[in-house]
Write an enzyme that holds these catalytic residues in place. Structure first.
Site, PDB file in Angstrom:
ATOM      1  N   ASN A  72     -40.239 -19.710 -53.870  1.00 30.02           N
ATOM      2  CA  ASN A  72     -41.183 -20.696 -54.385  1.00 30.02           C
ATOM      3  C   ASN A  72     -40.738 -21.257 -55.721  1.00 30.02           C
ATOM      4  O   ASN A  72     -40.125 -20.556 -56.520  1.00 30.02           O
ATOM      5  CB  ASN A  72     -42.534 -20.021 -54.636  1.00 30.02           C
ATOM      6  CG  ASN A  72     -43.473 -20.196 -53.487  1.00 30.02           C
ATOM      7  OD1 ASN A  72     -43.382 -21.161 -52.740  1.00 30.02           O
ATOM      8  ND2 ASN A  72     -44.383 -19.257 -53.341  1.00 30.02           N
ATOM      9  N   GLN A 112     -52.382 -21.441 -44.336  1.00 28.91           N
ATOM     10  CA  GLN A 112     -53.363 -22.515 -44.438  1.00 28.91           C
ATOM     11  C   GLN A 112     -53.000 -23.492 -43.332  1.00 28.91           C
ATOM     12  O   GLN A 112     -52.120 -24.342 -43.497  1.00 28.91           O
ATOM     13  CB  GLN A 112     -53.301 -23.116 -45.841  1.00 28.91           C
ATOM     14  CG  GLN A 112     -53.726 -22.090 -46.892  1.00 28.91           C
ATOM     15  CD  GLN A 112     -53.290 -22.445 -48.301  1.00 28.91           C
ATOM     16  OE1 GLN A 112     -52.109 -22.676 -48.564  1.00 28.91           O
ATOM     17  NE2 GLN A 112     -54.251 -22.490 -49.202  1.00 28.91           N
ATOM     18  N   GLY A 165     -56.505 -26.230 -46.665  1.00 36.32           N
ATOM     19  CA  GLY A 165     -55.787 -26.199 -47.936  1.00 36.32           C
ATOM     20  C   GLY A 165     -54.279 -26.386 -47.824  1.00 36.32           C
ATOM     21  O   GLY A 165     -53.564 -26.242 -48.810  1.00 36.32           O
ATOM     22  N   GLN A 166     -53.789 -26.730 -46.655  1.00 35.63           N
ATOM     23  CA  GLN A 166     -52.336 -26.909 -46.464  1.00 35.63           C
ATOM     24  C   GLN A 166     -51.833 -28.130 -47.253  1.00 35.63           C
ATOM     25  O   GLN A 166     -52.429 -29.196 -47.180  1.00 35.63           O
ATOM     26  CB  GLN A 166     -52.045 -27.111 -44.972  1.00 35.63           C
ATOM     27  CG  GLN A 166     -50.565 -27.135 -44.632  1.00 35.63           C
ATOM     28  CD  GLN A 166     -50.327 -27.466 -43.156  1.00 35.63           C
ATOM     29  OE1 GLN A 166     -50.910 -28.384 -42.610  1.00 35.63           O
ATOM     30  NE2 GLN A 166     -49.465 -26.701 -42.527  1.00 35.63           N
ATOM     31  N   SER A 167     -50.755 -27.955 -48.011  1.00 33.23           N
ATOM     32  CA  SER A 167     -50.261 -29.054 -48.841  1.00 33.23           C
ATOM     33  C   SER A 167     -48.976 -29.671 -48.319  1.00 33.23           C
ATOM     34  O   SER A 167     -48.670 -30.817 -48.604  1.00 33.23           O
ATOM     35  CB  SER A 167     -50.057 -28.579 -50.284  1.00 33.23           C
ATOM     36  OG  SER A 167     -49.094 -27.548 -50.343  1.00 33.23           O
ATOM     37  N   VAL A 168     -48.181 -28.931 -47.566  1.00 34.15           N
ATOM     38  CA  VAL A 168     -46.977 -29.470 -46.924  1.00 34.15           C
ATOM     39  C   VAL A 168     -47.210 -29.358 -45.418  1.00 34.15           C
ATOM     40  O   VAL A 168     -47.505 -28.262 -44.924  1.00 34.15           O
ATOM     41  CB  VAL A 168     -45.720 -28.675 -47.337  1.00 34.15           C
ATOM     42  CG1 VAL A 168     -44.514 -29.078 -46.481  1.00 34.15           C
ATOM     43  CG2 VAL A 168     -45.405 -28.885 -48.809  1.00 34.15           C
ATOM     44  N   HIS A 218     -46.112 -28.573 -42.704  1.00 31.61           N
ATOM     45  CA  HIS A 218     -45.101 -27.786 -41.997  1.00 31.61           C
ATOM     46  C   HIS A 218     -45.614 -26.344 -42.062  1.00 31.61           C
ATOM     47  O   HIS A 218     -45.809 -25.808 -43.163  1.00 31.61           O
ATOM     48  CB  HIS A 218     -43.750 -27.937 -42.714  1.00 31.61           C
ATOM     49  CG  HIS A 218     -42.605 -27.210 -42.062  1.00 31.61           C
ATOM     50  ND1 HIS A 218     -41.300 -27.355 -42.489  1.00 31.61           N
ATOM     51  CD2 HIS A 218     -42.550 -26.353 -41.017  1.00 31.61           C
ATOM     52  CE1 HIS A 218     -40.499 -26.599 -41.740  1.00 31.61           C
ATOM     53  NE2 HIS A 218     -41.241 -25.976 -40.845  1.00 31.61           N
ATOM     54  N   HIS A 258     -46.382 -22.767 -42.736  1.00 31.92           N
ATOM     55  CA  HIS A 258     -45.746 -21.790 -43.622  1.00 31.92           C
ATOM     56  C   HIS A 258     -46.712 -20.659 -43.942  1.00 31.92           C
ATOM     57  O   HIS A 258     -47.872 -20.880 -44.240  1.00 31.92           O
ATOM     58  CB  HIS A 258     -45.198 -22.426 -44.914  1.00 31.92           C
ATOM     59  CG  HIS A 258     -46.191 -23.228 -45.702  1.00 31.92           C
ATOM     60  ND1 HIS A 258     -46.591 -24.494 -45.339  1.00 31.92           N
ATOM     61  CD2 HIS A 258     -46.853 -22.955 -46.855  1.00 31.92           C
ATOM     62  CE1 HIS A 258     -47.463 -24.958 -46.230  1.00 31.92           C
ATOM     63  NE2 HIS A 258     -47.643 -24.045 -47.158  1.00 31.92           N
ATOM     64  N   HIS A 278     -47.626 -17.726 -46.456  1.00 34.20           N
ATOM     65  CA  HIS A 278     -47.422 -17.179 -47.797  1.00 34.20           C
ATOM     66  C   HIS A 278     -47.361 -15.659 -47.694  1.00 34.20           C
ATOM     67  O   HIS A 278     -48.199 -15.046 -47.016  1.00 34.20           O
ATOM     68  CB  HIS A 278     -48.592 -17.545 -48.726  1.00 34.20           C
ATOM     69  CG  HIS A 278     -48.699 -18.994 -49.052  1.00 34.20           C
ATOM     70  ND1 HIS A 278     -48.169 -19.535 -50.201  1.00 34.20           N
ATOM     71  CD2 HIS A 278     -49.268 -20.028 -48.382  1.00 34.20           C
ATOM     72  CE1 HIS A 278     -48.416 -20.842 -50.227  1.00 34.20           C
ATOM     73  NE2 HIS A 278     -49.085 -21.166 -49.135  1.00 34.20           N
TER      74      HIS A 278
END
Lengths: 211, 211
Positions: free
Chosen positions: B57, B113, B119-122, B124, B126, B128
């Site tokens: 990250n 997410q 709350g997913q920001s990209v 794709h 993923h 965490h």
């Protein structure tokens, strides 16, 4: 993936029996009154695979909030075999697809509190699946406060269902944002409500493809 | 599970290239200065399987906070094939074991997410993975505030790395607990720091069994 194969095998979520008990005399002879009470919450499971199962919550954070666990009672993801890991998350994917459709959601929170220092309350691997939709919570991450607060303390909720009395939450001690009073004002669902939901979700799972 | 097989194939996290670029003239002819900048953050990947990869990250919430994604750029878990789903979570399990050991942790938060309203920001998939230990955060669920706050906005962090400028966070708008100023005070790590960590984690992954 057949739910028939192991339908009669008892399933435990941590120390809690969550499938209906078989009324065999040998079983009955070992029962305490506490155990009888536990029978009332033993209908939470709505989906079974050879290695995993899905169950409804006593106090869902949002509608459709369900859990998926491995059948084997182990605390950590690292304790699972590769086959159990695959089966668990294929089940998460399939159950997630179902609750998202059924509850008219557009996203899912999928979360595993893997170990006590990550907020795990029942020492048995479980993935939370929480259907989300626009503006259901403000802010959007309130779901995490609730998941890790007393609202998401599935151990406390299970103890309350078992005893019929309010249970202490280990989490209450350091949680100024979630005082006990907030929690006690929320009524756990009845065994009948949970049983009805589990039955309904079981039928809905039959509509999902096995992929 | 070999990392050799596809070592030369470029890997994208959303629209961001996260593996080193091959300096072929045909590639170079298409590059913008923006693209050159992007090259600087293209060494985040520390583990590859045939269907998944793990990356460090820009702004880890806690030491050892890493991400695991499928190679195929799809937004939702439901978009994954069963093989991709299995490989993704077997990789999560293996990488989680490694970061827990390496960072002296005792638990892990594992969170997906899955969709923008979670709350997913990209866009794709993923997962965490966040190593946890006793009293690392107070309260224990602060990790979720941070995960879903600007601290965990991997899209914003990637945009900042790409442009070299502070990026707006869509999440800033409704977050009284995580105002922009807090975020701007935190410096994203340099490309060198990330490259060094990725290299170190790559070596550590070699110590893990394939199970």
């Amino acid at each position: 993936m057949s739910s028939v194969k192991s339908a009669s095998a008892p399933i435990y979520f941590g120390s809690f029996l969550v499938t209906p008990q078989v009324n065999s005399p040998s079983h009955l002879s070992n029962r305490s009154s506490k155990h009888e009470k536990l029978t009332e919450v033993s209908t939470q499971v709505f989906h079974q695979t050879p290695l995993s199962f899905a169950l409804v919550n006593l106090k869902p954070i949002l509608p459709g909030h369900v859990l998926v666990s491995p059948r084997r009672v182990v605390p950590r993801v690292a304790d699972l075999t590769p086959a159990e890991t695959s089966d668990l998350f294929l089940t998460v994917r399939r159950v997630g697809r179902m609750v998202e459709r059924l509850y008219g959601a557009t996203s899912l929170n999928i979360a595993v509190q893997d170990g006590v220092h990550a907020g795990q309350s029942v020492p048995h691997v479980h993935a939370h699946i929480i259907p989300r939709k626009p503006a259901d919570l403000d802010p959007i991450d309130a779901v995490y406060d609730m998941l890790d607060g007393e609202e998401g303390d599935v151990g406390k909720a299970q103890r309350e269902a078992q005893t019929g009395l309010p249970a202490d939450s280990e989490r209450a001690k350091n949680r100024p944002r979630f005082p006990v009073v907030d929690n006690e004002e929320r009524k756990p669902r009845t065994a009948e409500e949970m049983k009805a939901e589990a039955k309904m979700l079981e039928r809905e799972m039959e509509k999902e493809s096995l992929d």
